[in-house]
Design an enzyme around this catalytic site. Structure first.
Site, PDB file in Angstrom:
ATOM      1  N   LYS A  69       0.852  -1.194   0.000  1.00  0.00           N
ATOM      2  CA  LYS A  69       0.000   0.000   0.000  1.00  0.00           C
ATOM      3  C   LYS A  69       0.886   1.241   0.000  1.00  0.00           C
ATOM      4  CE  LYS A  69      -3.944   1.879   2.653  1.00  0.00           C
ATOM      5  NZ  LYS A  69      -4.745   1.696   3.878  1.00  0.00           N
ATOM      6  N   SER A 144      -9.693   1.640   2.798  1.00  0.00           N
ATOM      7  CA  SER A 144      -8.803   2.389   1.937  1.00  0.00           C
ATOM      8  C   SER A 144      -7.752   1.524   1.238  1.00  0.00           C
ATOM      9  CB  SER A 144      -8.089   3.466   2.744  1.00  0.00           C
ATOM     10  OG  SER A 144      -7.267   2.886   3.735  1.00  0.00           O
ATOM     11  N   SER A 168     -10.137  -0.573   6.972  1.00  0.00           N
ATOM     12  CA  SER A 168      -9.381  -0.401   5.723  1.00  0.00           C
ATOM     13  C   SER A 168      -8.630  -1.630   5.224  1.00  0.00           C
ATOM     14  CB  SER A 168      -8.407   0.770   5.847  1.00  0.00           C
ATOM     15  OG  SER A 168      -9.089   1.972   5.646  1.00  0.00           O
TER      16      SER A 168
END
Lengths: 460, 103
Positions: A69, A144, A168
């Protein structure tokens, strides 16, 4: 098709010379070339991945390609957190998790798209465009950590790292039909992860199987003197509770009467028979109304965001504060408001008191149950464009995972249902007391290995 | 909507948060804030008298470190400046925050 392998299979195959790094990376790269443009998963690719991997055969992760990420600081490698403020930012250091991953022989294949600053549950708030759900491209991947979940679902990486503050990791894993493990707060170092809400931020794995999540957690967990809130406890071997009978375990099902989650709950109760048949007891129980968790999380998160994002002043990190997009502006300003003189007590103190109520409520339930299970998300992945103009979209979507997030508990998303028509998935959230990742891994692994999940994967 | 945050309040918060917002944005943000505060206000339905605040969940207290230099976490001057938008003679260039009187 080596890109379709799980992490466990990849390590085993490399070590036993069933295939070479060159063959493995060729398949992964080919898939990236075919799909990355349309799905918008990777923001930056590591073109030295194969060279790095070939030297790592004799390491625990053997040079497996891992999607990261984009809010993890990666030394001399572009790190944007999907925010234009950091458009050209190249960190001068590796996050502790990245350092550990590299030491264990993991190779960063690329940095994945996310909601900008991790502010969202859709990956639609990314300053670099939305990611599409590889299971059905008319739908969102969640967020996210949507890019990381999509990378795993589309086999654009063998496995991935995400981060979670409240949902997330688990929610995009649920929407993309993969596994996501949010560790106990403090289990994994936050050092070098672009901070969102410091009192709940938890880095963790997004993987194809529960076994992979355990393997990856083993490598990234542990005390870090650079993160004052990381645990000083020793790290157990999280693969120890794989293939362990669940007979005699008591499972409480919570949030079974939530409006809007009727279908998800109906299918969940059907699927939990799998665990019952293995000798676990499954019963419905009642937890504190999760609607209140929305208010708690909103206040805590916005407040901590307003403090954490104050550092992006245009001096040390590149672009100035005029580069913030809507969601980041909205959150910082609301946090500034609720923490300002006269309002801190009305909002922040109140939220932290209700947070105590959630912690105590869950603690009480764990006197009776070993783990608690609920749907991770009230329903399937939403259609693209749905977040437009919705100030509270993420919070409503993440309602069912927010209580365990503000309480710091470990939670594991495991897919339990696939809709044949849409190819979209539902995932269950298995939560356990603080530091009991072993339990969620035990239950998740038992469920996964006794269902058709692995055959669903090959249909995507 | 029970809460009503005005664009004027938004403008004030924007100043405190050091975030430039246009007039159009102020109005949009004001509506969003009111909606969000309504959700937060739901918390008032709960009885929190005698409930302690939970500022953290780990139970850790007073985590100290030795007051020594860790060579692994220090930047060279060049590294420290690496991501700066503007530098001058090895320094960060920042905007002026003080004005000369009568200038």
């Amino acid at each position: 098709m080596l890109n379709k392998l799980t992490l466990a299979q990849t390590i085993e195959g490399l070590k036993n010379k069933k295939f070479s790094h060159r063959e493995l990376y060729a398949d992964v790269q080919k898939n990236i070339e075919e799909k990355n443009k349309s799905l918008n998963i990777y923001l930056t690719l590591n073109n030295q991945a194969l060279d790095q991997a070939e030297k790592l055969l004799n390491t625990p992760l053997a040079g497996a390609p891992i999607a990261i990420k984009d809010n993890y600081c990666t030394r001399d490698f572009r790190t944007t957190a999907s925010a234009k403020v950091l458009d050209k930012f190249k960190p001068q250091f590796d996050a502790t998790v990245i350092k550990k991953l590299k030491n264990a022989g993991g190779v960063m294949i690329g940095k994945t798209n996310m909601d900008a600053w991790a502010h969202g549950s859709s990956t639609e708030t990314s300053d670099y465009g939305r990611t599409l759900n590889p299971r059905n491209t008319e739908h969102l991947p969640g967020g996210s950590s949507g890019g990381s979940a999509a990378a795993v679902a589309a086999d654009l990486a063998i496995t991935a790292l995400g981060t979670e503050t409240a949902g997330s990791i688990r929610q995009p894993a649920a929407w993309c039909g993969v596994v996501g493990l949010k560790p106990t707060y403090g289990r994994v170092s936050r050092y070098g992860v672009a901070a969102m809400a410091s009192s709940t931020d938890s880095p963790g794995p997004i993987t194809k199987t529960v076994e992979d999540a355990a393997i990856l957690l083993n490598q990234i967990a542990g005390h870090d003197p650079l993160d004052g809130t990381s645990t000083a406890q020793t790290t157990p071997d999280f693969t120890q509770t794989l293939n362990t009978p669940v007979k005699g375990l008591k499972i409480g099902v919570i949030y079974h009467d939530i409006t809007g989650a009727e279908f998800a709950n109906e299918k969940l109760m059907e699927q939990l028979k799998v665990l019952e048949n293995l000798g676990a007891t499954v019963e419905k129980t009642t937890a504190m109304d999760p609607h209140y968790a929305i208010g708690v999380y909103t206040v805590v998160q916005r407040g901590e965001v307003s403090s954490n994002l104050a550092r992006y002043d245009g001096v040390r990190y590149g672009n100035d504060r005029s580069y913030f997009s809507d969601e980041a502006k909205r959150r910082q300003m609301l946090g500034t408001y609720t923490l300002s003189k006269g309002y801190a007590e009305k909002y922040y103190e109140l939220a932290q008191k209700v947070r105590t109520l959630f912690i105590e409520d869950l603690k009480k339930l764990f006197n009776t149950y070993d783990v608690l299970i609920a749907p991770t998300s009230p329903g399937f992945a939403k259609k693209i464009g749905v977040t437009e103009g919705q100030a509270m979209f993420g919070e409503l979507e993440d309602m069912l995972v927010e209580a365990s997030s503000v309480a710091g508990l470990p939670g594991l998303n495991v897919p339990y249902y696939r809709d044949e028509k849409t190819n979209l998935f539902l995932g269950m959230d298995i939560i356990a007391p603080m530091w009991r990742e072993d339990l969620v891994i035990q239950v998740g692994d038992a469920f996964e290995k006794n269902t058709a999940w692995n055959s669903w994967r090959t249909q995507s | 909507m029970k809460n009503s945050v005005t664009p004027q309040i938004v403008a004030h918060i924007a100043k405190l948060a050091n975030i430039p917002v246009t007039q159009v944005e102020q109005e949009k943000l004001a509506a969003g804030f009111s909606e969000t505060l309504d959700v937060i206000d739901e918390l008032n339905k709960l009885d929190v008298k005698n409930v302690p605040t939970a500022h953290q969940v780990t139970g850790l207290e007073n985590v100290w470190r030795e007051d020594t230099i860790n060579p692994n976490t220090i930047f060279t001057q060049q590294e420290a400046l690496a991501n700066a938008a503007q530098t001058h003679n090895g320094f960060f260039v920042v905007s002026r925050i003080l004005e000369e009187k009568d200038a």
